[in-house]
Motif scaffolding. Structure first.
Motif, PDB file in Angstrom:
ATOM      1  N   UNK A 263       0.839  -1.196   0.000  1.00 40.83           N
ATOM      2  CA  UNK A 263       0.000   0.000   0.000  1.00 40.83           C
ATOM      3  C   UNK A 263       0.874   1.246   0.000  1.00 40.83           C
ATOM      4  N   UNK A 264       0.299   2.352  -0.451  1.00 46.69           N
ATOM      5  CA  UNK A 264       1.045   3.607  -0.469  1.00 46.69           C
ATOM      6  C   UNK A 264       1.241   4.137   0.944  1.00 46.69           C
ATOM      7  N   UNK A 265       2.264   4.973   1.113  1.00 51.12           N
ATOM      8  CA  UNK A 265       2.528   5.551   2.422  1.00 51.12           C
ATOM      9  C   UNK A 265       1.339   6.368   2.929  1.00 51.12           C
ATOM     10  N   UNK A 266       0.724   7.136   2.040  1.00 43.17           N
ATOM     11  CA  UNK A 266      -0.375   7.999   2.472  1.00 43.17           C
ATOM     12  C   UNK A 266      -1.588   7.196   2.910  1.00 43.17           C
ATOM     13  N   UNK A 267      -1.864   6.075   2.244  1.00 47.59           N
ATOM     14  CA  UNK A 267      -3.001   5.243   2.632  1.00 47.59           C
ATOM     15  C   UNK A 267      -2.782   4.631   4.010  1.00 47.59           C
ATOM     16  N   UNK A 268      -1.576   4.153   4.248  1.00 53.05           N
ATOM     17  CA  UNK A 268      -1.276   3.542   5.541  1.00 53.05           C
ATOM     18  C   UNK A 268      -1.310   4.590   6.655  1.00 53.05           C
ATOM     19  N   UNK A 269      -0.784   5.785   6.384  1.00 50.76           N
ATOM     20  CA  UNK A 269      -0.770   6.839   7.405  1.00 50.76           C
ATOM     21  C   UNK A 269      -2.191   7.245   7.777  1.00 50.76           C
ATOM     22  N   UNK A 270      -3.086   7.344   6.795  1.00 48.51           N
ATOM     23  CA  UNK A 270      -4.473   7.726   7.094  1.00 48.51           C
ATOM     24  C   UNK A 270      -5.126   6.705   8.025  1.00 48.51           C
ATOM     25  N   UNK A 271      -4.995   5.436   7.701  1.00 45.89           N
ATOM     26  CA  UNK A 271      -5.590   4.397   8.532  1.00 45.89           C
ATOM     27  C   UNK A 271      -4.944   4.370   9.914  1.00 45.89           C
ATOM     28  N   UNK A 272      -3.633   4.525   9.956  1.00 38.75           N
ATOM     29  CA  UNK A 272      -2.921   4.492  11.233  1.00 38.75           C
ATOM     30  C   UNK A 272      -3.351   5.644  12.139  1.00 38.75           C
ATOM     31  N   UNK A 273      -3.606   6.815  11.564  1.00 35.76           N
ATOM     32  CA  UNK A 273      -4.034   7.959  12.367  1.00 35.76           C
ATOM     33  C   UNK A 273      -5.375   7.692  13.043  1.00 35.76           C
ATOM     34  N   UNK A 274      -6.300   7.078  12.313  1.00 33.02           N
ATOM     35  CA  UNK A 274      -7.616   6.792  12.890  1.00 33.02           C
ATOM     36  C   UNK A 274      -7.531   5.703  13.959  1.00 33.02           C
ATOM     37  N   UNK A 275      -6.712   4.701  13.730  1.00 32.48           N
ATOM     38  CA  UNK A 275      -6.554   3.618  14.714  1.00 32.48           C
ATOM     39  C   UNK A 275      -5.935   4.158  15.995  1.00 32.48           C
ATOM     40  N   UNK A 276      -4.883   4.963  15.870  1.00 36.68           N
ATOM     41  CA  UNK A 276      -4.217   5.492  17.059  1.00 36.68           C
ATOM     42  C   UNK A 276      -5.106   6.460  17.828  1.00 36.68           C
TER      43      UNK A 276
END
Length: 387
Positions: A263-276
């Protein structure tokens, strides 16, 4: 990609990530001890922690020049300075002495952080592999193990200065490995490089990493106090909070090695922000330590990949000769988090309590989403990278 081969490829700078994680893990587990020995309230303790932030921001600008001046010796020198710097706060009994000691810790940490990330970025460019997550995973692993071990030593009544002394011995044992790191690549004239460096991608990456670091710093430094004071846990229970963060961040970052290939960096960062954000909110509302542990674990999984991927994204969005400089600039912006975090948590905790303080951090994590969307558009336009 094999995590083992990634670590083997970057074993020299990886050892520096381990050293950094050990010291900050020990510190996180001993925050209640520091605060009790100094006899200060939350607001003043948060202000005293600004010393490390001021030291970080001072040396982050100078670190690239020091790196070039010291060459291959930069990494072992930085690790040695870090070991020496922790002696002062470990011995301090007065607030002013502690604050001055933390300035030294921040300066040494800033030098070590820029150099070790620059070395990993350099090896990434030479090998064509994504390696940042694995190395940040080593930091988290060392941090979690050190925090957990410190909880045991606290319960056993071992003096804090002895624990920091043991970390110094371990650091000295790693110096030969640190000396094997590659020498820095000759860079173009700094004035010219700075003028050509694209501003907004670096700034946006810096903001993303800054919010991730702020969230990580607050959980590292205040989770033990939240469990012990707000939820009535003991010393070992309190130390388990930052230890869990370290463990889950380790898992998240090592897992990020595989995720970054799909996955792209931006896609992973978006999901990670919501999880955290979800995890931090759970910790803020927790009625008992066990629920807080769950929240801190989820937080660790989420924020684990944001910082490394933000740094990798910054390096990918600039020309190859600008990579190290871009990472240094992102780091300068990101480490402003350590200037804001003590004041934010100390002030909110003093006025509203630690529950409200962690709730504010959860809301702050959602502010990562707008700059990530802007970076997504930038990442889709490779022609925007300057010649």
């Amino acid at each position: 990609m094999s995590i083992r081969s990634a670590i083997a490829l970057t074993r020299a700078p990886g050892a520096a990530f381990v050293v950094m994680g050990l010291y900050w893990g020990v510190f996180a587990a001993h925050v209640p001890v520091f605060r009790a020995r100094l006899g200060v309230d939350d607001a003043l303790f948060g202000t005293l922690l600004l010393g490390s932030s001021l030291g970080l921001l001072t040396t982050m600008w100078l670190a690239p020049r020091l790196d070039r001046a010291l060459g291959r010796a930069a990494l072992p020198v930085a690790a040695g300075l870090l070991a020496l710097a922790w002696i002062a706060p470990a011995l301090a009994t007065a607030p002013i002495a502690f604050a001055i000691g933390m300035v030294g810790v921040g300066m040494a940490s800033g030098i070590c952080d820029v150099v070790m990330n620059a070395r990993v970025s350099q090896i990434e460019a030479q090998s064509g592999r994504s390696l940042m997550n694995a190395n940040h995973g080593l930091f988290s692993l060392a941090y979690g193990l050190a925090a957990l071990a410190s909880g045991i030593t606290r319960e056993a009544g071992l003096p804090m200065v002895m624990v920091f002394g043991a970390m110094g011995v371990l650091t000295s044992m790693l110096i030969p490995l640190l000396s094997r790191a590659p020498a820095p690549v000759e860079a173009p004239d700094e004035t010219t490089a700075a003028r050509r460096l694209p501003l907004w991608p670096v700034v946006l990456c810096g903001v993303v990493v800054m919010i991730a670091f702020l969230s990580e710093a607050t959980v590292e430094s205040w989770s033990a106090l939240h469990i012990e004071r707000t939820l009535g846990g003991g010393a070992a229970q309190g130390a388990l909070g930052p230890a869990l963060l370290g463990v889950t961040m380790t898992l998240g970052r090592f897992g990020g090695q595989a995720i970054s290939e799909r996955f792209s960096e931006t896609a992973v960062i978006r999901m990670a922000a919501m999880v955290s954000a979800l995890g931090t909110a759970i910790a803020a509302m927790a009625p008992v330590p066990m629920v807080a542990y769950l929240g801190f674990a989820i937080t660790g999984l989420g924020i684990s990949v944001i910082g490394p991927m933000g740094l990798a994204l910054a390096g990918r969005m600039v020309a190859p000769h600008q990579r190290s400089q871009a990472i240094a600039r992102v780091a300068v912006i990101a480490f402003c988090a350590f200037l804001v975090a003590p004041v934010l948590m100390g002030g909110l905790s003093e006025v509203f309590g630690l529950r409200a303080a962690f709730g504010a951090v959860a809301a702050l994590l959602l502010l990562i989403l707008p700059p990530v969307m802007a970076l997504r558009r930038r990442a889709a336009a490779p022609a925007a990278v300057p010649a």
